[in-house]
Design a protein around this motif. Sequence first.
Motif, PDB file in Angstrom:
ATOM      1  N   GLU A  90       0.837  -1.207   0.000  1.00 48.50           N
ATOM      2  CA  GLU A  90       0.000   0.000   0.000  1.00 48.50           C
ATOM      3  C   GLU A  90       0.867   1.249   0.000  1.00 48.50           C
ATOM      4  O   GLU A  90       0.981   1.956   0.992  1.00 48.50           O
ATOM      5  CB  GLU A  90      -0.962  -0.055   1.186  1.00 48.50           C
ATOM      6  N   THR A  91       1.435   1.488  -1.150  1.00 48.47           N
ATOM      7  CA  THR A  91       2.404   2.582  -1.271  1.00 48.47           C
ATOM      8  C   THR A  91       1.748   3.956  -1.321  1.00 48.47           C
ATOM      9  O   THR A  91       2.295   4.914  -0.829  1.00 48.47           O
ATOM     10  CB  THR A  91       3.184   2.436  -2.587  1.00 48.47           C
ATOM     11  N   SER A  92       0.587   4.052  -1.963  1.00 48.36           N
ATOM     12  CA  SER A  92      -0.039   5.303  -2.404  1.00 48.36           C
ATOM     13  C   SER A  92       0.850   5.965  -3.448  1.00 48.36           C
ATOM     14  O   SER A  92       2.007   5.557  -3.641  1.00 48.36           O
ATOM     15  CB  SER A  92      -0.343   6.263  -1.250  1.00 48.36           C
ATOM     16  N   ALA A  93       0.284   6.952  -4.139  1.00 52.21           N
ATOM     17  CA  ALA A  93       1.059   7.618  -5.195  1.00 52.21           C
ATOM     18  C   ALA A  93       0.958   9.120  -5.043  1.00 52.21           C
ATOM     19  O   ALA A  93      -0.053   9.636  -4.555  1.00 52.21           O
ATOM     20  CB  ALA A  93       0.545   7.198  -6.578  1.00 52.21           C
ATOM     21  N   LEU A  94       2.018   9.800  -5.426  1.00 55.46           N
ATOM     22  CA  LEU A  94       1.998  11.265  -5.466  1.00 55.46           C
ATOM     23  C   LEU A  94       2.181  11.692  -6.922  1.00 55.46           C
ATOM     24  O   LEU A  94       3.205  11.361  -7.539  1.00 55.46           O
ATOM     25  CB  LEU A  94       3.133  11.837  -4.613  1.00 55.46           C
ATOM     26  N   VAL A  95       1.177  12.398  -7.444  1.00 57.72           N
ATOM     27  CA  VAL A  95       1.345  12.996  -8.768  1.00 57.72           C
ATOM     28  C   VAL A  95       2.078  14.309  -8.519  1.00 57.72           C
ATOM     29  O   VAL A  95       1.535  15.222  -7.891  1.00 57.72           O
ATOM     30  CB  VAL A  95      -0.013  13.271  -9.445  1.00 57.72           C
ATOM     31  N   CYS A  96       3.311  14.392  -8.962  1.00 56.11           N
ATOM     32  CA  CYS A  96       4.156  15.515  -8.549  1.00 56.11           C
ATOM     33  C   CYS A  96       4.247  16.578  -9.636  1.00 56.11           C
ATOM     34  O   CYS A  96       4.568  16.281 -10.791  1.00 56.11           O
ATOM     35  CB  CYS A  96       5.559  15.009  -8.198  1.00 56.11           C
ATOM     36  N   ALA A  97       3.987  17.810  -9.259  1.00 60.37           N
ATOM     37  CA  ALA A  97       4.109  18.945 -10.171  1.00 60.37           C
ATOM     38  C   ALA A  97       5.422  19.651  -9.861  1.00 60.37           C
ATOM     39  O   ALA A  97       5.652  20.089  -8.731  1.00 60.37           O
ATOM     40  CB  ALA A  97       2.938  19.897  -9.986  1.00 60.37           C
ATOM     41  N   TRP A  98       6.266  19.761 -10.885  1.00 62.42           N
ATOM     42  CA  TRP A  98       7.597  20.349 -10.687  1.00 62.42           C
ATOM     43  C   TRP A  98       7.688  21.766 -11.245  1.00 62.42           C
ATOM     44  O   TRP A  98       8.712  22.409 -11.124  1.00 62.42           O
ATOM     45  CB  TRP A  98       8.672  19.459 -11.309  1.00 62.42           C
ATOM     46  N   THR A  99       6.609  22.211 -11.898  1.00 60.49           N
ATOM     47  CA  THR A  99       6.558  23.585 -12.409  1.00 60.49           C
ATOM     48  C   THR A  99       5.178  24.149 -12.075  1.00 60.49           C
ATOM     49  O   THR A  99       4.227  23.379 -11.858  1.00 60.49           O
ATOM     50  CB  THR A  99       6.726  23.625 -13.947  1.00 60.49           C
ATOM     51  N   PRO A 100       5.048  25.482 -12.035  1.00 64.91           N
ATOM     52  CA  PRO A 100       3.730  26.081 -11.783  1.00 64.91           C
ATOM     53  C   PRO A 100       2.719  25.627 -12.839  1.00 64.91           C
ATOM     54  O   PRO A 100       1.548  25.391 -12.521  1.00 64.91           O
ATOM     55  CB  PRO A 100       4.005  27.589 -11.895  1.00 64.91           C
ATOM     56  N   PRO A 117       9.526  12.275   2.400  1.00 65.59           N
ATOM     57  CA  PRO A 117      10.632  13.199   2.690  1.00 65.59           C
ATOM     58  C   PRO A 117      11.749  13.145   1.648  1.00 65.59           C
ATOM     59  O   PRO A 117      12.546  14.082   1.562  1.00 65.59           O
ATOM     60  CB  PRO A 117      11.154  12.719   4.049  1.00 65.59           C
ATOM     61  N   GLY A 118      11.795  12.105   0.842  1.00 69.77           N
ATOM     62  CA  GLY A 118      12.874  11.979  -0.123  1.00 69.77           C
ATOM     63  C   GLY A 118      12.746  12.884  -1.332  1.00 69.77           C
ATOM     64  O   GLY A 118      13.697  13.020  -2.107  1.00 69.77           O
ATOM     65  N   LEU A 119      11.593  13.524  -1.522  1.00 68.14           N
ATOM     66  CA  LEU A 119      11.389  14.321  -2.740  1.00 68.14           C
ATOM     67  C   LEU A 119      12.260  15.563  -2.759  1.00 68.14           C
ATOM     68  O   LEU A 119      12.530  16.174  -1.725  1.00 68.14           O
ATOM     69  CB  LEU A 119       9.922  14.737  -2.847  1.00 68.14           C
ATOM     70  N   ALA A 120      12.663  15.962  -3.958  1.00 76.67           N
ATOM     71  CA  ALA A 120      13.510  17.147  -4.112  1.00 76.67           C
ATOM     72  C   ALA A 120      12.751  18.398  -3.686  1.00 76.67           C
ATOM     73  O   ALA A 120      11.515  18.449  -3.728  1.00 76.67           O
ATOM     74  CB  ALA A 120      13.965  17.276  -5.566  1.00 76.67           C
ATOM     75  N   HIS A 121      13.515  19.417  -3.299  1.00 75.34           N
ATOM     76  CA  HIS A 121      12.917  20.630  -2.742  1.00 75.34           C
ATOM     77  C   HIS A 121      12.203  21.488  -3.763  1.00 75.34           C
ATOM     78  O   HIS A 121      11.398  22.338  -3.395  1.00 75.34           O
ATOM     79  CB  HIS A 121      13.993  21.451  -2.024  1.00 75.34           C
ATOM     80  N   ASN A 122      12.524  21.305  -5.037  1.00 71.42           N
ATOM     81  CA  ASN A 122      11.867  22.154  -6.028  1.00 71.42           C
ATOM     82  C   ASN A 122      10.462  21.688  -6.405  1.00 71.42           C
ATOM     83  O   ASN A 122       9.857  22.203  -7.342  1.00 71.42           O
ATOM     84  CB  ASN A 122      12.732  22.294  -7.292  1.00 71.42           C
ATOM     85  N   LEU A 123       9.932  20.738  -5.645  1.00 66.47           N
ATOM     86  CA  LEU A 123       8.552  20.306  -5.861  1.00 66.47           C
ATOM     87  C   LEU A 123       7.616  21.498  -5.657  1.00 66.47           C
ATOM     88  O   LEU A 123       7.769  22.267  -4.710  1.00 66.47           O
ATOM     89  CB  LEU A 123       8.212  19.203  -4.851  1.00 66.47           C
ATOM     90  N   VAL A 124       6.626  21.659  -6.535  1.00 76.15           N
ATOM     91  CA  VAL A 124       5.703  22.794  -6.407  1.00 76.15           C
ATOM     92  C   VAL A 124       4.431  22.389  -5.667  1.00 76.15           C
ATOM     93  O   VAL A 124       3.984  23.074  -4.755  1.00 76.15           O
ATOM     94  CB  VAL A 124       5.370  23.377  -7.800  1.00 76.15           C
ATOM     95  N   ALA A 125       3.874  21.280  -6.044  1.00 75.89           N
ATOM     96  CA  ALA A 125       2.655  20.787  -5.400  1.00 75.89           C
ATOM     97  C   ALA A 125       2.479  19.339  -5.805  1.00 75.89           C
ATOM     98  O   ALA A 125       3.198  18.836  -6.679  1.00 75.89           O
ATOM     99  CB  ALA A 125       1.450  21.613  -5.838  1.00 75.89           C
ATOM    100  N   ALA A 126       1.528  18.660  -5.177  1.00 77.10           N
ATOM    101  CA  ALA A 126       1.322  17.254  -5.521  1.00 77.10           C
ATOM    102  C   ALA A 126      -0.110  16.840  -5.227  1.00 77.10           C
ATOM    103  O   ALA A 126      -0.798  17.453  -4.400  1.00 77.10           O
ATOM    104  CB  ALA A 126       2.293  16.369  -4.742  1.00 77.10           C
ATOM    105  N   LEU A 127      -0.530  15.805  -5.934  1.00 74.95           N
ATOM    106  CA  LEU A 127      -1.821  15.182  -5.651  1.00 74.95           C
ATOM    107  C   LEU A 127      -1.539  13.808  -5.055  1.00 74.95           C
ATOM    108  O   LEU A 127      -0.848  12.990  -5.677  1.00 74.95           O
ATOM    109  CB  LEU A 127      -2.639  15.058  -6.946  1.00 74.95           C
ATOM    110  N   HIS A 128      -2.078  13.581  -3.872  1.00 72.83           N
ATOM    111  CA  HIS A 128      -1.858  12.293  -3.201  1.00 72.83           C
ATOM    112  C   HIS A 128      -3.013  11.358  -3.546  1.00 72.83           C
ATOM    113  O   HIS A 128      -4.168  11.653  -3.216  1.00 72.83           O
ATOM    114  CB  HIS A 128      -1.766  12.523  -1.687  1.00 72.83           C
ATOM    115  N   VAL A 129      -2.680  10.275  -4.217  1.00 73.61           N
ATOM    116  CA  VAL A 129      -3.696   9.273  -4.563  1.00 73.61           C
ATOM    117  C   VAL A 129      -3.469   8.103  -3.623  1.00 73.61           C
ATOM    118  O   VAL A 129      -2.533   7.332  -3.800  1.00 73.61           O
ATOM    119  CB  VAL A 129      -3.556   8.827  -6.035  1.00 73.61           C
ATOM    120  N   LEU A 130      -4.318   7.995  -2.610  1.00 70.94           N
ATOM    121  CA  LEU A 130      -4.002   7.067  -1.522  1.00 70.94           C
ATOM    122  C   LEU A 130      -4.148   5.602  -1.895  1.00 70.94           C
ATOM    123  O   LEU A 130      -3.523   4.752  -1.288  1.00 70.94           O
ATOM    124  CB  LEU A 130      -4.838   7.402  -0.287  1.00 70.94           C
ATOM    125  N   ASP A 131      -4.959   5.321  -2.908  1.00 74.06           N
ATOM    126  CA  ASP A 131      -5.246   3.909  -3.185  1.00 74.06           C
ATOM    127  C   ASP A 131      -4.472   3.297  -4.342  1.00 74.06           C
ATOM    128  O   ASP A 131      -4.773   2.185  -4.762  1.00 74.06           O
ATOM    129  CB  ASP A 131      -6.755   3.738  -3.396  1.00 74.06           C
TER     130      ASP A 131
END
Lengths: 469, 406
Positions: free
Chosen positions: A95-105, A139-153
């Motif tokens: 049960e990892t869940s997923a983060l859709v990561c946005a790296w730009t505005p 916590p491992g994600l790079a600092h330049n992350l702008v925002a993310a969508l957490h998909v828990l399932d």
Amino acid sequence: MNAQSQLSGSELFDVAIIGAGIVGCAVARRFALAGAKVALIEKGSDILSGASKANSAILHTGFDAPKASLELALVQAGRQEYLDIHQDMNLPLVETSALVCAWTPDEASKLEGITEQGRQNGIDRLRLLTSAEARTVEPGLAHNLVAALHVLDEHVIDPWSAPLAYVNQAIALGANVLRQCEVRAGAFDGTWLLETNRGDIRSKWVVNAAGLFGDHVDARLGFQPEFLIKPRKGQFVVLDKAASRQLKTIILPVPNEITKGVVVCPTAFGNILVGPTAEEQDDRIRATVEHDTLAALVAHGSKLVPGLAHIPVTAVYAGLRPATEKKEYRVIHRAGHNAITLGGIRSTGLSSALGLAQHALKLHGGAERGEFASSATPKVHMPNLAESRPRDWQAANHGDIVCHCEMVTRREIEATLSSPLPPGDFGGLRRRTRAGMGRCQGFYCNARLAEISKGYLATPLAVEQEGGK
Amino acid sequence: MNRSDVIIVGGGPSGVAAAIAMRKAGVGKITLLERERYLGGATRHCGHSPFGMLEFGRVYLGAAYGRRLEREIARHDIDLRYGHSVAQLGEDGELLVANPDGLQTLSAKRVLMTTGVRETTRAARFVTGDRPVGIVTTGTLQAYAAFHNMMPFHRPVIVGSELVTLSAIWTCLSHGARPAAVLEPRSHSLVRAPLNWFPPLMGVPFHRDAQVVDILGRGRVEAVRIKRGDIVETIECDGILFSGGFTPEASLFLTSGLAVDLGSAGPAVDQDGRCENPRYFAAGNVLRAVETGGWAFREGRAIGTALAADLLGDPARAAPTKVTYDAPIKLVVPSLLRSGSALPGGLKDFQLRFQRRVEGTLSLSIDGREVWQRNAIWRPESRIIVPRPNNSTGAQSVHFGFREEV
Ligand SMILES: Cc1cc2nc3c(=O)[nH]c(=O)nc-3n(C[C@H](O)[C@H](O)[C@H](O)COP(=O)(O)OP(=O)(O)OC[C@H]3O[C@@H](n4cnc5c(N)ncnc54)[C@H](O)[C@@H]3O)c2cc1C
Ligand SMILES: Cc1cc2nc3c(=O)[nH]c(=O)nc-3n(C[C@H](O)[C@H](O)[C@H](O)COP(=O)(O)OP(=O)(O)OC[C@H]3O[C@@H](n4cnc5c(N)ncnc54)[C@H](O)[C@@H]3O)c2cc1C
């Protein structure tokens, strides 16, 4: 049945399934559970010889699937059935869940829309996160992350044990699995006569689950193909298990039109994979890895998750998606010909396979008409290969560890060699046990595996010595 | 729980030598864990090499050398356990160990890691192409031949030009396989003398500056495509052997979250062979790729001696100073120095390797003062030894500089 034995054609099957990829394996199980007499026909020396041997192993929710599509419905049905049966079959669910990561505005501005679509697709457990929130999740994600969508399932599974479990259940119900058996032609005159390199097979129905050859097989069955397979290659890099200390969540990119894009993803076996690429090609068989692409994937992974820098590479591989000229699944039901084609199962087949199988049985209609007599569901208990749960090497009397990197025991290897569907080639042995899949890629164990697997594999590890030694 | 004074992980030459040295120095309970059913480690499948000259005063072939180590160990009171594979290292010296009876936790006041090296795989080299059966490394080939009397191919293409490449060629020729070609991607072979004449003498073409650009094969390897300059050619073969590219077997450090040196890819150690975590020591080829069996044996003995003395006190508390170095120096061992520790044995010299072939001046400065220098052509994979000055352990800064000749 002996792998090489000729077929007589005297037996009449209820359904012949062409192709033992993940889809064919799931369909075989579903029809066998319904009580049908099943033949599963595979041209490769083992099951999972095509698209299904290499994927990202994500059990998708369908949050980003096209609205109201068949794909969405089948991903969700398939996923639900997996959730229902995995414990009984001893299959993992990480049960990892997923983060859709946005790296730009710009990417961040798309997250709302993705969330909205996810909700419409019936997925509720979605959370829009700021960069800081996302980095408390991961916590491992790079600092330049702008925002993310957490998909828990969104979860991760073992992509090889699952289809093997489906086939094993079908076999326990009497299904015939024919390997190294290629369907060359078919004719329908009320029942099907399939011509193969091993003789004829008669069946009332046929299901084409030939993946990368779906269009060719339709043509061989005498149909005008309604789609054209355009293979799309995906290359991967698998990082050493040390990487799993750096990442627990699936990192997805904001998707674009062509593909889901490159993910950074934990595997059930305790590695991290980076990939897949999306490269169109004509060749339906060759899935090569390429030096520069692999190097770029490694760089990409450590850009997103800096802790992955300097982690050694364990393995590299590539798979081909059975894409077509259109995005959607190409499911064709030819009622007058007792034929179903499950084609173009491009990039979500691992998740939807059980759903596709339900769908195929419904299209067939035989179960509702009471054509089959179903018996009790046989229990299938798979050996666990996932890192998150107890493995054989941790138990007593395993008779030695053969593969030290993946901690595969002699008992596990012997059990798989004497199982109802023993591996037909080295890839099959690796997928069933993980032997040789680890960081040394066989440096320590390959010779021992050659000895133990002698006589089992279509291409043996050791060559014949001159003088027949 | 029955705690040992020392647990040694790995029964190759370095682990065995350390065990005996510690026993002779009076250490009480010494446990040696070896995951195989024999001692000798990588020397065990080297069917040809002469081992043992310096340590035993006579020459043994690989397997016989391992048996000699087994006889030596048997003469001492050492708790030797075969079939014991260490799965995890704990901060406090607790080890998770798999053995045929299941899992167990063992603990010791100190742990000595002597897990050796392995070769770089095709995957980690990112070689383009198919992934058929028949692609192996030298160690694997040796295991086929030495342990099972089998061969993974008849006509391989061999990649590499280290000493171990000769061993690969020899193993092929003595087991009925004929290499189709030997390739070195660089313009210089990594070892000079024998590789220039040995393969051609045996009728095997040797190409420098030759890259594998594609591997072809569905079941088994069928051919490789190689590029020499602008020319691409196809060589038919039924296997590929990637030789050398040794890397320390330090995965236990990585997966347990213990510090690994980025240069050597092995555990970072100080002058006593002590790791960043002072309960852990390391010796032998896990420290750096790659040395001979004799070297590993002597290093194991020297670090075992230091460890025995270290056991008389508590684990060292001093924070280590990191040895720094310029590119293209690849690694320095020891890469840490701890002050206040003057134990017998340990690492008397600095060992260095270069990343590439380069000409220039290598120098050592301690606290900003140059104390040693030498001009030469430096080759990758060749051993470089710089005597370690006594004042290096008390210093604030220890730096290896390099000025390239242009
Ligand atoms: C790079 C990549 C990443 C992916 N990631 C994911 C993921 O994370 N999650 C997910 O759900 N899905 C994922 N997928 C998708 C999934 O892997 C595919 O949808 C699935 O494997 C398709 O399976 P299939 O059974 O339709 O085809 P295949 O696996 O190709 O099976 C078809 C079989 O038919 C056989 N065959 C063909 N012709 C004949 C003939 N004439 N006679 C007999 N046998 C024949 C072939 O040998 C083959 O074994 C990914 C795919 C790729 C390539
Ligand atoms: C293919 C190959 C060829 C070589 N050829 C030569 C040669 O011709 N001449 C020469 O002088 N040197 C050669 N070497 C170098 C070799 O590394 C040294 O000779 C010597 O074996 C190094 O000794 P060691 O004690 O450092 O490690 P090793 O001899 O490698 O011993 C390491 C031991 O640790 C054990 N081990 C590892 N992990 C674990 C664990 N988790 N739990 C328990 N036990 C573990 C292993 O089973 C092994 O027995 C070769 C090396 C290789 C890999």
